[in-house]
Design a protein around this motif. Structure first.
Motif, short mmCIF file in Angstrom:
data_model
loop_
_atom_site.label_atom_id
_atom_site.label_comp_id
_atom_site.label_asym_id
_atom_site.label_seq_id
_atom_site.Cartn_x
_atom_site.Cartn_y
_atom_site.Cartn_z
N MET A 193 -15.05 -11.69 48.12
CA MET A 193 -14.53 -10.37 48.29
C MET A 193 -14.61 -9.73 49.54
O MET A 193 -15.39 -10.48 50.42
N GLN A 194 -13.57 -9.00 49.96
CA GLN A 194 -13.75 -8.45 51.22
C GLN A 194 -13.35 -6.87 51.02
O GLN A 194 -12.77 -6.68 50.12
N VAL A 195 -13.79 -6.10 51.86
CA VAL A 195 -13.60 -4.58 51.67
C VAL A 195 -13.13 -3.99 52.92
O VAL A 195 -13.70 -4.59 54.03
N SER A 196 -12.09 -3.08 52.99
CA SER A 196 -11.62 -2.59 54.03
C SER A 196 -11.27 -1.14 53.81
O SER A 196 -11.43 -0.61 52.56
N GLY A 197 -11.03 -0.36 54.93
CA GLY A 197 -10.67 0.95 54.64
C GLY A 197 -11.67 2.00 54.53
O GLY A 197 -12.96 1.35 54.69
N PRO A 198 -11.55 3.25 54.78
CA PRO A 198 -12.62 4.45 55.00
C PRO A 198 -13.73 4.32 53.74
O PRO A 198 -13.04 3.95 52.48
N GLU A 199 -14.88 4.67 53.92
CA GLU A 199 -15.81 4.86 52.61
C GLU A 199 -15.07 5.54 51.57
O GLU A 199 -15.49 5.04 50.42
N GLN A 201 -12.07 5.83 50.57
CA GLN A 201 -10.91 5.25 50.00
C GLN A 201 -10.73 3.72 50.26
O GLN A 201 -10.04 3.14 50.90
N GLN A 202 -11.94 3.14 50.01
CA GLN A 202 -12.11 1.75 50.01
C GLN A 202 -11.03 0.82 49.22
O GLN A 202 -10.67 1.05 48.28
N ILE A 203 -10.59 -0.40 50.00
CA ILE A 203 -9.67 -1.26 49.48
C ILE A 203 -10.60 -2.63 49.27
O ILE A 203 -10.92 -3.20 50.08
N PHE A 204 -10.32 -3.23 48.06
CA PHE A 204 -11.22 -4.40 47.80
C PHE A 204 -10.26 -5.60 47.81
O PHE A 204 -9.00 -5.40 47.15
N THR A 205 -10.29 -6.66 48.44
CA THR A 205 -9.56 -7.83 48.27
C THR A 205 -10.25 -8.99 47.81
O THR A 205 -11.44 -9.18 47.93
N ALA A 206 -9.86 -9.51 46.63
CA ALA A 206 -10.45 -10.75 45.93
C ALA A 206 -9.81 -11.91 46.14
O ALA A 206 -8.53 -11.76 45.88
N GLU A 219 -4.67 -14.23 45.64
CA GLU A 219 -5.61 -13.04 46.34
C GLU A 219 -4.80 -11.66 45.92
O GLU A 219 -3.46 -11.65 45.88
N ALA A 220 -5.74 -10.82 45.70
CA ALA A 220 -5.17 -9.58 45.10
C ALA A 220 -5.93 -8.52 45.73
O ALA A 220 -7.22 -8.34 46.01
N GLN A 221 -5.34 -7.13 45.70
CA GLN A 221 -6.09 -5.93 46.32
C GLN A 221 -6.46 -4.98 44.88
O GLN A 221 -5.58 -4.91 43.88
N GLY A 222 -7.41 -4.04 45.03
CA GLY A 222 -7.52 -3.04 44.02
C GLY A 222 -8.67 -2.03 44.63
O GLY A 222 -9.11 -2.17 45.63
N SER A 223 -8.88 -0.94 43.93
CA SER A 223 -9.31 0.06 44.32
C SER A 223 -10.95 -0.08 43.88
O SER A 223 -11.63 0.94 44.39
N SER A 224 -11.23 -0.84 43.22
CA SER A 224 -12.65 -1.39 42.86
C SER A 224 -12.54 -2.97 43.10
O SER A 224 -11.65 -3.53 42.95
N LYS A 225 -14.06 -3.44 43.14
CA LYS A 225 -14.26 -4.82 43.09
C LYS A 225 -13.62 -5.47 41.68
O LYS A 225 -13.04 -6.51 41.79
N ARG A 226 -13.85 -4.71 40.69
CA ARG A 226 -13.44 -5.32 39.35
C ARG A 226 -11.81 -5.48 39.09
O ARG A 226 -11.58 -6.28 38.90
N LYS A 227 -11.36 -4.14 39.69
CA LYS A 227 -9.81 -4.00 39.40
C LYS A 227 -9.15 -5.33 40.48
O LYS A 227 -8.17 -5.91 40.08
N GLN A 229 -10.60 -8.16 41.41
CA GLN A 229 -11.03 -9.59 40.66
C GLN A 229 -9.84 -9.76 39.42
O GLN A 229 -9.38 -10.93 39.26
N LEU A 230 -9.51 -8.88 38.73
CA LEU A 230 -8.80 -8.84 37.47
C LEU A 230 -7.51 -8.92 37.92
O LEU A 230 -6.76 -9.93 37.42
N ALA A 231 -6.98 -8.51 39.10
CA ALA A 231 -5.36 -8.65 39.55
C ALA A 231 -5.37 -10.15 39.93
O ALA A 231 -4.44 -10.71 39.81
N ALA A 232 -6.43 -10.60 40.59
CA ALA A 232 -6.35 -11.76 41.22
C ALA A 232 -6.57 -12.93 40.32
O ALA A 232 -5.78 -13.99 40.13
N ALA A 233 -7.45 -12.78 39.17
CA ALA A 233 -7.53 -13.60 38.00
C ALA A 233 -6.12 -13.65 37.17
O ALA A 233 -5.69 -14.72 36.86
N GLN A 234 -5.47 -12.45 37.05
CA GLN A 234 -4.03 -12.42 36.45
C GLN A 234 -3.01 -13.35 37.30
O GLN A 234 -2.31 -14.21 36.57
N GLN A 235 -3.05 -13.35 38.54
CA GLN A 235 -2.15 -14.20 39.32
C GLN A 235 -2.41 -15.46 39.19
O GLN A 235 -1.34 -16.37 39.00
N ALA A 236 -3.72 -15.87 39.39
CA ALA A 236 -4.19 -17.13 39.21
C ALA A 236 -3.88 -17.90 37.82
O ALA A 236 -3.36 -18.94 37.74
#
Length: 251
Positions: A193-199, A201-206, A219-227, A229-236
């Protein structure tokens, strides 16, 4: 006089808009209870003595879960409890309910928000939209009991319940990815996991890796860790599915 007329026109427009919302819910709610159901805690905080909609939301959440469970139980007599639970979780998730709030109810403009919450785009936040849908269901239940609430829940959620039934792995991409990886003799999925963006409006990259493999699978991004990870799992999952098919054909 003009001001009085203007106020009357405004009132009539508000009434029409409220009626449209009630038509979409397929039920009536008394004006006082409707305002209560639409009052976010940030608005109540700025207007002391005004109740917020959290208790109604608590009630509506239980009603929604009951009617959704009843529907899935009846429509899918052959499915085991685990599958039904996954389908229900997906259908009444924040993501699903906020989509219903936007697409079916156009709910955002109706929600009463405090100034700070309004300025930060609260009327389009998934969590606030989802909670308000639940509080409206709670209000319908209070006025019309479970029979009336069923009408509203079916109207709002049946399409989503039908959709999740056709999604298969989409019910839980992370679990589906683990199963797929095992089928293909690959390692356990792990997420970096990586986190970017201001407090605010954080963007999580899994990034997904399998077992000890160095190359990432997706690799995918979402507005929460869970989202994320789910988006990355879907692509994978899709990537592994295509890969598995190619290997099957090559043999």
């Amino acid at each position: 006089m003009a001001t009085h007329e203007h106020h009357g026109q405004q009132q009539s427009l508000q009434n029409e808009a409220a009626q449209e919302l009630l038509d979409k819910l397929g039920n009536t709610i008394s004006p006082e209870l409707l305002i209560h159901a639409l009052t976010h805690r940030s608005f109540a905080h700025e207007h002391p003595g005004m109740p917020n909609n959290e208790r109604l939301e608590f009630l509506g959440d239980a009603v929604l879960e009951l009617v959704s469970t009843e529907t899935l139980f009846t429509v899918h007599p052959d499915l085991p409890e685990g599958e039904l639970a996954k389908m229900r979780a997906k259908a009444v998730s924040e993501e699903a309910l906020s989509a219903i709030a936007r697409d079916i109810l156009q709910l955002g403009p109706f929600i009463l928000l405090g100034n700070g919450e309004k300025d930060s785009g609260g009327a389009d936040k998934d969590s606030i939209l989802c909670d308000t849908v639940e509080s409206l269901i709670g209000a319908v239940f209070l006025e019309h009991g479970i029979e009336g609430a069923r009408i509203t829940v079916h109207r709002l959620v049946d399409a989503t319940l039908a959709e999740v039934a056709t999604e298969g792995p989409a019910l839980d991409w992370k679990t589906s990815l683990t199963v797929k990886a095992h089928e293909l003799g690959r390692g356990e999925p792990r997420y970096r996991m990586q986190v970017s963006g201001p407090e605010y409006q954080q963007i999580f990259t899994a990034t997904v890796f399998l077992g000890e493999e160095e190359n990432s699978l997706a690799e995918a991004q979402g507005s929460s860790k869970r989202k994320a990870q789910l988006a990355a799992a879907q692509q994978a999952w899709h990537s592994l599915s295509e890969h598995g098919q190619e290997h099957g054909e090559a043999r």
